[in-house]
Design an enzyme around this catalytic site. Structure first.
Site, PDB file in Angstrom:
ATOM      1  N   ASP A 303     -32.748  26.598  25.934  1.00  0.00           N
ATOM      2  CA  ASP A 303     -32.259  27.369  27.006  1.00  0.00           C
ATOM      3  C   ASP A 303     -30.553  26.954  27.570  1.00  0.00           C
ATOM      4  O   ASP A 303     -29.974  25.912  26.842  1.00  0.00           O
ATOM      5  CB  ASP A 303     -33.197  27.293  28.414  1.00  0.00           C
TER       6      ASP A 303
HETATM    7  C1  NOJ Z   1     -31.474  31.033  31.125  1.00  0.00           C
HETATM    8  C2  NOJ Z   1     -32.758  31.615  31.234  1.00  0.00           C
HETATM    9  O1  NOJ Z   1     -33.655  30.423  31.853  1.00  0.00           O
HETATM   10  C3  NOJ Z   1     -33.352  32.101  30.177  1.00  0.00           C
HETATM   11  O2  NOJ Z   1     -34.524  32.921  30.282  1.00  0.00           O
HETATM   12  C4  NOJ Z   1     -32.178  33.194  29.369  1.00  0.00           C
HETATM   13  O3  NOJ Z   1     -32.663  33.857  28.376  1.00  0.00           O
HETATM   14  C5  NOJ Z   1     -30.821  32.391  29.329  1.00  0.00           C
HETATM   15  N1  NOJ Z   1     -30.364  31.886  30.558  1.00  0.00           N
HETATM   16  C6  NOJ Z   1     -29.976  33.104  28.644  1.00  0.00           C
HETATM   17  O4  NOJ Z   1     -29.476  34.238  29.379  1.00  0.00           O
END
Ligand code: NOJ
Length: 778
Positions: A303
């Protein structure tokens, strides 16, 4: 399991060669893991994972053989839109996310394919969670439909619209089971039940990927957030969780397994730590479980800056970016930890790329592991058809957005996702010929209807409640009442939210009095749910309750239509309102869908995928809880209860929802009173529409294992089917239960099927009362 959706594991569609390969791999994994018993087939679907394609595998090996260490490290890097430059593309960066302009995507792809040494295309990714341009209901709403085709439509169209701009990966489905209504991200998945989440996860993956995600309207899915991100302590986003093995495997992992079995070829590791080990440094979960036990041959991306967050924060020196978990001393250690754990691709932070050469030289990472990560990334790119068709035609991108079939599907999905919580005296449906006052801070908001992942959805595309009601009830009026704040902390001041002035109250009263009926649009703003949007109170924000009181005093019939991304505490709302419709954030067709339900064009049939507590102090409260030696009894002191709440229950339980008609569920029968461990038993139950309108009922099947080696949840959903019946019509619904249903994981991570009695319950909510039992023998 739903009799309709499920067919038992069948390898018939695999070629003989594929079968042998899968069998060998499975055996090898089982041996490596030293497990005595095979993982049960995911209960929710026939596995559809592509078997390894020898052609693709040899292309991957050939390409890998030509790559320098630097080129391999570049493939591992995943950068955001704002870092995406020609230079990055020329250097062979692996993936880019959040770039959505097809011309820019195409340009960068040309640079990557034509100017990088090995001509490897970039994988472009995006958070298409509940729609790209045509925004569907939030996933928690979609789960309320208890209809997997709602999720399929959403992801089929989301994939088509995303692929049309050149995206080939979506960071969805999010499948984080959650018992935490304070957590804003409860909006993004299917609620508190692993089975319901599993069915929806599989439906989304299959719809977005099809049987071959190289097709021009398909994308590869990334199931997230691996794992147990849905249970942060205190409900605070990103917070830690401490989890027994049995709970992890019985509650949190099944939807991931379902998504992987359905073919999800990428996954995202989570921000949070489980038992002290952050998701992107979690070798047990990433390598042993996901890649080992489950045979996942795609790749795992971190993430956002999750690799950097593994580091301890420096005490005094200036901050060099995200940090905090304290399982790595510095950037190089964080990169090594993540890669060695099984993270294949690093999002935003760049430690694996920056320090890979040094780490390899120092023996802290291996070339085998780098090759493994790159092999996985290349495999997905080949499967996605990027080497044959790297480009998108920007001229055609717009023509794929918001097509009539997409808009129609979004409207249907929204109305099927709504849950009728209260309807005193059959107040609903309202008569559209009568004069309707539409009142409330969300009555004329397109912005909020789109929910927390609005993708490329535009506020102005969203049909507001007022517009939808007016279209069916000409002459409807609109009065705002108060304004909800769209500010985020630290600027958000709850005391200033939805403050109702005397003048505003007078207008509300006048509007209600001059109408025959009132639709009151209340709830949360879209900023109140989603990422980093935890609330400590989960009631109606600001002074919205006063609007209800004001309307109640006018004596006019009214319905409260709720827009929100989480369960709310609705005791006061329920006490003062004759009718409540839970609409969630319904998406781009919100207003039309609300009007369809309120005026009876659509008879609501949704059910809650999550318990609605009476008070926030009951949290966590969920139907599938384990028993205690002192079960709650409202008439007793010495039991597991709150002394200041005269009830043991939530206000509205999991699976609950009303209709404009009535149903009778009866005649639960089992095909056998005993079954061998590897056998199966069929449960059948009759459902009859006993009212005067056509309507939908969701027949639900729960089981309970009353005596087991570890305490079993008081109920577990193992099947559901949403049926549409004409007045007087009767249907028999059947479900099959086998070892995947009656077994469970123990605290050694072993799936066990224990002999003994299994109770089966059928009904129309988690309070289902029809009961039969059978015995598992041997
Ligand atoms: C953070 C989020 O937790 C995740 O769900 C998302 O896919 C990513 N950012 C990318 O935007």
């Amino acid at each position: 399991m739903s009799s309709r959706a499920i067919r038992r594991v069948s390898f018939a569609k695999l070629s003989v060669a594929g079968f042998v390969l899968v069998a060998l791999l499975t055996t090898a994994f089982m041996l490596r893991m030293g497990r005595g018993e095979a993982m049960p087939a995911t209960p929710t679907q026939e596995p559809t994972r592509q078997a390894a394609d020898p052609g693709i595998e040899s292309s991957v090996e050939e390409l890998l053989g030509k790559m320098t260490l630097q080129e391999k490290l570049q493939q591992i890097q995943l950068i955001p839109d704002w870092q995406a430059t020609d230079e990055q593309a020329r250097n062979g960066v692996g993936s880019v996310f959040s770039l959505v302009d097809p011309t820019t995507i195409n340009h960068l792809q040309h640079v990557a394919v034509e100017e990088s040494r090995l001509h490897i295309p970039i994988l472009f990714a995006y958070d298409t969670i509940h729609g790209f341009r045509t925004i569907f209901p939030i996933p928690l709403g979609a789960a309320s439909s208890f209809d997997p085709s709602v999720a399929s439509d959403d992801h089929r169209i989301g994939a088509r619209e995303s692929a049309a701009v050149g995206l080939k990966q979506i960071y969805s489905p999010m499948v984080d089971v959650s018992h935490e209504p304070r957590w804003g991200r409860i909006a993004e998945a299917g609620g508190e039940d692993p089975y319901l989440n599993s069915v929806f996860a599989a439906a989304r993956v299959k719809a977005a990927q099809g049987t071959d995600y190289s097709a021009p309207d398909k994308v590869v899915t990334s199931v997230k957030h691996f794992a147990a991100y849905g249970q942060p302590e205190g409900g605070r986003d990103y917070n830690t969780t401490d989890m027994s093995e049995q709970r992890l495997r019985n509650i949190y992992l099944p939807p991931f397994k379902a998504a992987i079995d359905a073919g999800a070829d990428t996954a995202m590791c989570s921000f949070n730590a489980i038992n002290g080990v952050p998701g992107c440094a979690n070798r047990y979960l990433e390598t042993d479980v996901l890649k080992g036990e489950w045979g996942f041959d795609g790749f795992i991306e971190s993430d956002y800056t999750a690799v950097a967050e593994l580091r301890a924060c420096p005490a005094k020196t200036p901050d060099e970016g995200p940090c905090g978990h304290g399982v790595a001393a510095d950037g190089p250690e964080a990169g090594a930890l993540a890669l060695n754990a099984g993270t294949d691709s690093e999002m935003v932070s760049t430690f694996i790329r920056d320090y890979g050469v040094q780490l390899l030289a120092e023996g802290r990472i291996s070339m085998e592991r780098i090759d493994d990560a790159v092999r996985r990334i290349l495999r997905v790119k080949f499967r996605a058809g990027l080497f044959e068709n790297p480009y998108v035609d920007p001229a055609k991108a717009d023509a794929a957005q918001m097509l009539p079939d997409a808009v129609a599907a979004a409207r249907k999905a929204a109305s099927r996702s709504m849950v009728l919580l209260k309807n005193e005296g059959g107040l609903l449906p309202l008569n559209s010929a009568r004069k309707t006052a539409v009142i409330g801070p969300l009555a004329k908001s397109g912005h909020d209807m789109l929910g927390p992942w609005w993708g490329r959805g535009r506020d102005e595309d969203a049909i507001t409640v007022y517009d939808g009601i007016k279209a069916q009830s000409p002459g409807a009026t609109y009065t705002q009442g108060c304004e909800l704040s769209h500010k985020d902390p630290p600027d958000y001041d709850p005391a200033q939210d939805c403050v109702i002035s005397k003048q505003a109250l007078a207008k509300v009263n006048a509007a209600a009095r001059s109408a025959d009926q009132v639709v009151l649009a209340l709830g949360e703003t879209r900023e109140m749910s989603g990422e980093a949007a935890t609330r400590s109170e989960i009631d109606l924000p600001g002074m919205q309750q006063q609007l209800i009181q004001a309307i109640q005093k006018t004596g006019k019939p009214f319905v409260v239509v709720l827009f929100n991304g989480r369960p709310l505490t609705l005791e006061k709302v329920a006490a003062q309102s004759p009718a409540i419709l839970e609409a969630w954030f319904p998406g781009v067709q919100a207003g039309h869908a609300v009007a369809d339900v309120v005026f009876g064009e659509v008879n609501p049939g949704g059910k809650l995928p999550v318990s609605f507590p009476r008070r926030v102090g009951q949290v966590p409260i969920y139907y599938n809880h384990e028993p205690t030696g002192r079960p709650c009894d409202p008439g007793v002191k010495w039991c597991s209860r709150y002394r200041d709440i005269p009830s043991c229950d939530p206000l509205y339980e999991f699976g609950y929802g009303l209709s404009y008609t009535t149903f009778d569920i009866s005649n639960l029968q089992l095909s056998s009173s005993s079954v061998a461990k590897d056998g199966s038993v069929t449960a059948s139950v009759d459902v009859t529409n006993t009212g005067g309108r056509k309507g939908d009922e969701v027949v639900q099947l729960y089981i309970h294992d009353p005596v087991a080696s570890i305490s079993q949840p008081v109920r577990r959903l193992r099947g559901f089917e949403r049926v549409t019946l004409e007045p007087g019509e009767k249907r028999t619904v059947t479900f099959t239960l086998d070892r995947s249903d009656v077994g469970f994981y123990d605290n050694r991570g072993k799936f066990v099927v224990e002999p003994g009695r299994i109770d089966v319950y059928a009904g129309n909510s988690s309070k289902a009362e029809l009961k039969q039992s059978f015995t598992v023998t041997g």
